[in-house]
Design a protein around this motif. Structure first.
Motif, short mmCIF file in Angstrom:
data_model
loop_
_atom_site.label_atom_id
_atom_site.label_comp_id
_atom_site.label_asym_id
_atom_site.label_seq_id
_atom_site.Cartn_x
_atom_site.Cartn_y
_atom_site.Cartn_z
N HIS B 66 51.72 41.61 79.27
CA HIS B 66 52.89 41.04 78.62
C HIS B 66 52.88 41.34 77.12
O HIS B 66 53.88 41.79 76.56
CB HIS B 66 52.94 39.53 78.87
N GLU B 69 53.47 45.12 76.66
CA GLU B 69 54.84 45.60 76.85
C GLU B 69 55.76 45.09 75.74
O GLU B 69 56.76 45.72 75.43
CB GLU B 69 55.38 45.21 78.22
N ARG B 76 60.23 50.86 71.59
CA ARG B 76 61.33 51.58 72.22
C ARG B 76 62.66 51.21 71.58
O ARG B 76 63.61 51.95 71.63
CB ARG B 76 61.28 51.36 73.73
N GLY B 133 57.45 34.28 71.17
CA GLY B 133 57.92 34.57 72.51
C GLY B 133 56.79 34.88 73.46
O GLY B 133 56.80 34.51 74.61
N ASP B 136 55.04 31.99 74.70
CA ASP B 136 55.87 31.19 75.58
C ASP B 136 55.91 31.81 76.97
O ASP B 136 56.89 32.38 77.39
CB ASP B 136 57.29 31.12 74.98
N THR B 200 75.39 34.81 74.73
CA THR B 200 74.54 35.54 73.79
C THR B 200 75.33 36.59 73.01
O THR B 200 74.75 37.46 72.37
CB THR B 200 73.41 36.28 74.53
N ALA B 201 76.63 36.52 73.10
CA ALA B 201 77.44 37.58 72.49
C ALA B 201 77.16 37.72 70.99
O ALA B 201 77.23 38.81 70.45
CB ALA B 201 78.91 37.29 72.72
N LEU B 206 68.57 41.39 71.25
CA LEU B 206 67.94 40.39 72.11
C LEU B 206 66.56 40.00 71.65
O LEU B 206 66.14 38.86 71.75
CB LEU B 206 67.88 40.93 73.53
N ARG B 207 65.83 40.98 71.16
CA ARG B 207 64.44 40.71 70.82
C ARG B 207 64.29 39.86 69.57
O ARG B 207 63.22 39.41 69.23
CB ARG B 207 63.68 42.02 70.66
N LEU B 209 65.85 37.23 69.17
CA LEU B 209 66.15 35.86 69.55
C LEU B 209 64.96 34.95 69.34
O LEU B 209 63.85 35.24 69.75
CB LEU B 209 66.52 35.82 71.03
#
Lengths: 156, 695, 122
Positions: B66, B69, B76, B133, B136, B200-201, B206-207, B209
């Motif tokens: 985890h 990645e 990435r 994150g 979590d 989430t617009a 995303l990352r 967040l």
């Protein structure tokens, strides 16, 4: 994760009996692949005396033991009347030269008595147990012991 | 949860593939050949391992994968930049993941102790936000996320239950005031069944967040017997910290209207009618199609094909004997049959054969690990990665090879200062090569280190009573002392190569595969360990010879010359030993039958055929056989599994008449005569490599 | 007729696990190895419910959802996303993309089947 259950050591109830040195021995039928007439084996160099050599079994090279010599009855001089029992244990195949095959026995696995704790004759270490058949007993061969490391052809 | 062993096996098989893909990807990053998809592929590999490991409750793998990645994900997405430092961390992580998978496979936890430090180095690449994150691991809001269904309207059947749609948009202040949205949702869940959809617009990425910068709003559906006031009560303390909308739904309406803005965006982004493949242009080349086949089936096929070859040889022989005229067309048809049979055989063999590359990749990990622990600088160079070896052989040489590589780093290569002082590059080189030669596979491990310390080896052997105090041994004999049981290589057993395993164990492992080992070493220049392994199923160009009434086969590649000697070519030394005079050289003669114990002593050499052969360490010598018939290709049938190594015999074959013929191994034939310290010789590089499994 | 489940995942392990659980529960199981294969199988099999991984070669799970929701006959088929993510965001994104629900790996047989039954109405 649990490992897969180990295959329990189930012994079936059909046995093939055969003679070595006038005594009756047997193997559980599922261990036997085939029974064939004696034909000369290719001699292996530096092999112990109970190893007759190797034979071609449908493209596989498998060793042939003189069971009589292996069990301590002395070497057999094989001829046309003798047979080779081809048995398998795991991936390994082995041929065993015996005097003759006698019959197929139905034995209750419970009727097989454990190996007696007597003496140190070679033959004792190569049987798993024995069972009474009529007036005689038949001795259950321990294939694993027959093939055990001491049976490796080359002791380095 | 539990699953049958087969799926677990599948998982580890798959891990091997994924780890290979991971290693490949990292190499691409390293040598600059990476494409856009490389990082994605690396990410997927780690991700898939994590996913599978989770299914088997391999928590160590899951937790580490985890973190791994997460860093790859940042990479990435271009959030972090690849530099040599990061690359090293990724490689290190890849190695560690490998070890963790190994642990998982063997049920050990050897690698666990290393996790903390590697995690720490991974975490330096994570911003604080992302790190949160990672910690979590438990996600969700404390209710069963998977019970949620978006598209299916929740129809309330029970009287008295109603569904409320709740729109909940917290402000950033909600968190600063110490509130947890999670707790709010938990409380809601206590009232009935909650469904949630997070808007989430407005999240740019995303990352990014995290709860410190909350841009989310919740659309909740609550099916409950409670009324609106009770719901509002839940939000009582946060009323000023969020926008809250609660509306009762009728039975007919869906729980949610898909939020129109977001949905519209998606639709326009991706257009509605284009085929999918075109809307996602980053599709990579399709994966190689593979078929999983039970190994037993392959082995059965291997055996049957072996029989086919033998059968074909027998037919050829019978036709030969029948002296059928060539005008009948039979010989040419027979030749076609022979070629087809050969092709089938090669095809079948190639199924079992696998490139040695994954094993080599594993070795580069071993080098890196050993290097790190021993504080040395070492470069691993590999050659012949594409060499194909039988699958079983590859599996079984992994451990011996690992041990030898560790040895090479730990004992072979000198510390940098010493190397520099000796005028060498500070970084040591270990060269790992694989080649096919003479029907064998040869794997060699060479280092450019200090070479074997023969004085110390001899001293150790003497102090352990392995050789007499007054023994006079040649260099090669001293080198081979390493293989003696009870000989421990290092004076102070290092943590690395020591591990309680000596070279004798390595040698035994190789011997049990029907292989041999040899050492060459030059002081100050380095050492080379070679492993010579048989190909389990291969075709060998053999010379058919008669030895004491037995038919045997000798590989043509080992025979330099055949000689029918005259009396003048033979010189006796003593009463038993003879030398062959050939072109001004005198070479010793060994009688094959005597060496194999088939005859007490040699018969007259002038009645025999002599085969001039050469073996490393022994130079040239002659083997005496009783007669020579023809030359032909034979199928090698391994004897290794059943019999251990027989000196002088490498394998067997089945001849056209169905009889077994043993295949002679000139390199070890002479050993049986010389008890004591055996020199394990290497196959000579004479002659062309047989096309055996390489075809 | 049995409920048809199509599982799209590049991991053999996961596919095997899903197959085991899903077939045991009496569903008919189909699988695909990546997104492109998944869309192809979708059109061929016409499943009653789709389970898809997110991270896959060729076409990821979002692409699969897009593909099914915009380019196939039965656009309203329930789609469950398989995710190992603890990150809630990924699920949200899947939802936005049109996923019906999600299954968190590692999954328990029971909850997997519960979810399947719920979304597929089986």
């Amino acid at each position: 994760m649990q490992q897969a259950l180990e295959q329990p050591d189930v012994i079936g109830s059909e046995f093939v009996s055969f003679f070595v040195g006038d005594q009756s021995f047997c193997l559980e039928i599922s261990q036997i692949r085939e029974i064939r007439r004696w034909s000369p084996a290719t001699v292996l160099p530096h092999a112990p005396d109970y190893v007759l050599g190797v034979i071609n079994l449908r493209g596989s090279v498998i060793p042939v033991f003189d069971l009589s010599a292996r069990l301590g009855f002395g070497k057999l001089t094989p001829d046309e009347r003798n047979v080779i029992i081809i048995a398998a244990i795991g991936d390994q195949m082995i041929g065993m030269l015996v005097d003759s095959v006698s019959e197929i026995l139905s034995l209750d696995p419970d009727a097989i008595q454990p190996r007696p704790n007597i003496g140190d004759e070679e033959v004792i270490s190569y049987i798993q147990g024995f069972a009474s058949v009529d007036d005689d007993i038949t001795r259950l061969i321990d294939l694993e012991a027959i093939l055990s490391p001491s049976s490796k052809l080359v002791a380095e | 949860m539990s699953a049958p062993n087969t799926i677990r096996d599948t998982f580890f098989e798959e891990c091997d593939e994924l780890l290979e893909a991971l290693t490949d990807g990292l190499s691409e990053l390293e040598d600059g050949t990476a494409t856009d998809d490389t990082v994605h592929a690396i990410f997927r590999a780690v991700h898939s391992i994590k996913g599978g490991a989770g299914a088997f409750s391999m928590d160590a793998i899951v937790a580490f994968a985890h973190a791994f990645e997460t860093v790859l994900d940042l990479l990435r997405e271009g959030k972090i930049v690849l530099d040599s430092g990061l690359l090293a961390v990724l490689q290190h992580s890849s190695d560690h993941l490998n070890n963790l998978v190994e642990d998982g496979r063997s049920g050990t936890n050897r690698a666990d102790s290393g996790t903390t430090s590697i995690l720490a180095s991974l975490e330096t690449y994570l911003g604080d936000t992302v790190k949160a994150g990672i910690d979590d691991q438990s996600d969700d809001f404390g209710f069963e996320a998977i019970t949620f269904s978006l598209d299916e309207p929740i129809v309330t059947e029970e009287p008295g239950r109603t569904t409320f749609e709740i729109e909940f948009t917290p402000t950033a202040d909600l968190l600063k005031n110490g509130h947890e949205p999670e707790l709010l949702l938990d409380a809601l869940a206590d009232l009935g069944t909650v469904s949630v959809r997070v808007e989430t617009a407005s999240v740019p990425d995303l990352r990014k967040l995290d709860w410190q910068n909350l841009y989310l709003s919740w659309h909740l559906a609550l099916e409950t017997t409670a009324d609106e006031d009770q719901i509002r009560e839940v939000f009582e303390f946060v009323e000023d910290l969020c926008d809250l909308d609660i509306a009762e739904l009728t039975k007919e309406s869906a729980v949610f209207d898909i939020p129109t803005d977001a949905d519209a965006d998606l639709e326009t982004d991706d257009t509605d009618t284009l085929p999918v493949q075109e809307t996602k242009p980053r599709a990579a080349a399709p994966a190689k199609k593979t078929l999983r086949v039970d190994l037993d089936r392959v082995d059965r096929l291997v055996n049957v094909v072996g029989e086919l070859i033998i059968n074909q040889a027998r037919i050829s022989q019978l036709i030969d004997e029948a002296e059928i005229s060539s005008s009948s067309g039979l010989p040419s048809e027979l030749e076609a049959y022979q070629n087809l049979a050969r092709e089938i055989q090669e095809g079948v063999m190639s199924i079992r054969a696998q490139p040695i590359k994954p094993l080599f990749q594993r070795m580069s990990r071993v080098v890196r690990e050993t290097m790190m622990a021993s504080n040395k600088k070492v470069r691993l160079l590999t050659d012949g990665e594409g060499t194909e070896i039988d699958k079983t052989v590859i599996e079984r040489i992994a451990d011996p090879l690992t041990h030898m590589i560790r040895n090479a780093v730990d004992h072979g290569i000198e510390p940098s200062e010493k190397r520099v002082a000796a005028g060498k590059d500070a970084t040591g080189n270990i060269r790992l090569t694989a080649t096919h030669r003479s029907g064998h596979v040869i794997i060699s491990i060479s280092d450019d280190g200090a070479g074997l310390n023969r004085a110390k080896i001899l001293e150790t052997a003497m102090s352990k009573g392995l050789v007499p105090q007054d023994a006079e041994l040649s260099n090669s004999e001293i080198d081979n002392l390493l293989f003696l049981p009870g000989f421990s290589t290092a004076v102070e057993v290092s943590d690395l190569s020591g591990r309680g395993v000596g070279m004798d164990v390595v040698k035994n492992a190789i011997t049990s595969l029907g292989g041999r080992m040899s050492i060459t070493s030059a002081p100050g220049k380095g050492s080379t360990f070679s492993i010579v392994l048989p190909l389990t199923l291969a075709v060998l160009d053999g010379m058919i010879v008669q030895v004491a009434d037995q038919t045997m086969v000798i590989p043509i590649s080992s025979v330099l010359e055949t000689i029918r000697p005259t009396v003048r070519d033979l010189d006796a030394i003593g009463t038993k030993n003879w030398m062959l005079r050939i072109r001004g050289l005198n070479v010793p003669i060994f009688d094959v039958a005597t060496q194999l114990g088939l005859r007490a002593q040699p018969i007259d050499y002038k009645d025999q055929v002599l085969l001039l052969v050469e073996a490393e360490g022994l130079g040239q010598f002659a083997l005496a056989v009783d007669d020579l018939s023809d030359q032909r290709q034979v199928v090698i049938k391994g004897l290794d599994g059943n019999y251990g190594a027989i000196p002088g015999i490498s394998a067997a074959t089945i001849l056209g008449d169905g009889k077994i013929a043993l295949i002679l191994d000139p390199d070890t034939l002479t050993m049986s005569a010389k008890p004591g310290v055996h020199s394990p010789h290497m196959t000579t590089p004479k002659g062309e490599a047989l096309h055996a499994a390489s075809a | 007729m049995k409920t048809k489940v199509l599982a799209i995942d590049d991991s053999r392990t996961i596919r095997d696990l899903l197959r085991m659980s899903i077939e045991a529960a009496g569903f008919e199981f189909f699988d695909a190895v990546d997104g492109v294969d998944g869309i192809a199988r979708y059109n061929e099999v016409k499943p009653d419910v789709v389970i898809t991984d997110i991270n896959m070669p060729n076409l990821d799970g979002f692409g699969v959802i897009d593909g099914i929701r915009t380019g196939t006959e039965n656009q309203n088929v329930p789609i469950l996303v398989l995710t190992t993510e603890s990150a809630v965001t990924l699920k949200k994104r899947a939802r936005e993309a049109g996923a019906t629900g999600w299954i968190v790996k590692p999954f328990e047989d029971e909850s997997l089947i519960t979810v399947l039954k719920r979304v597929a109405g089986a």
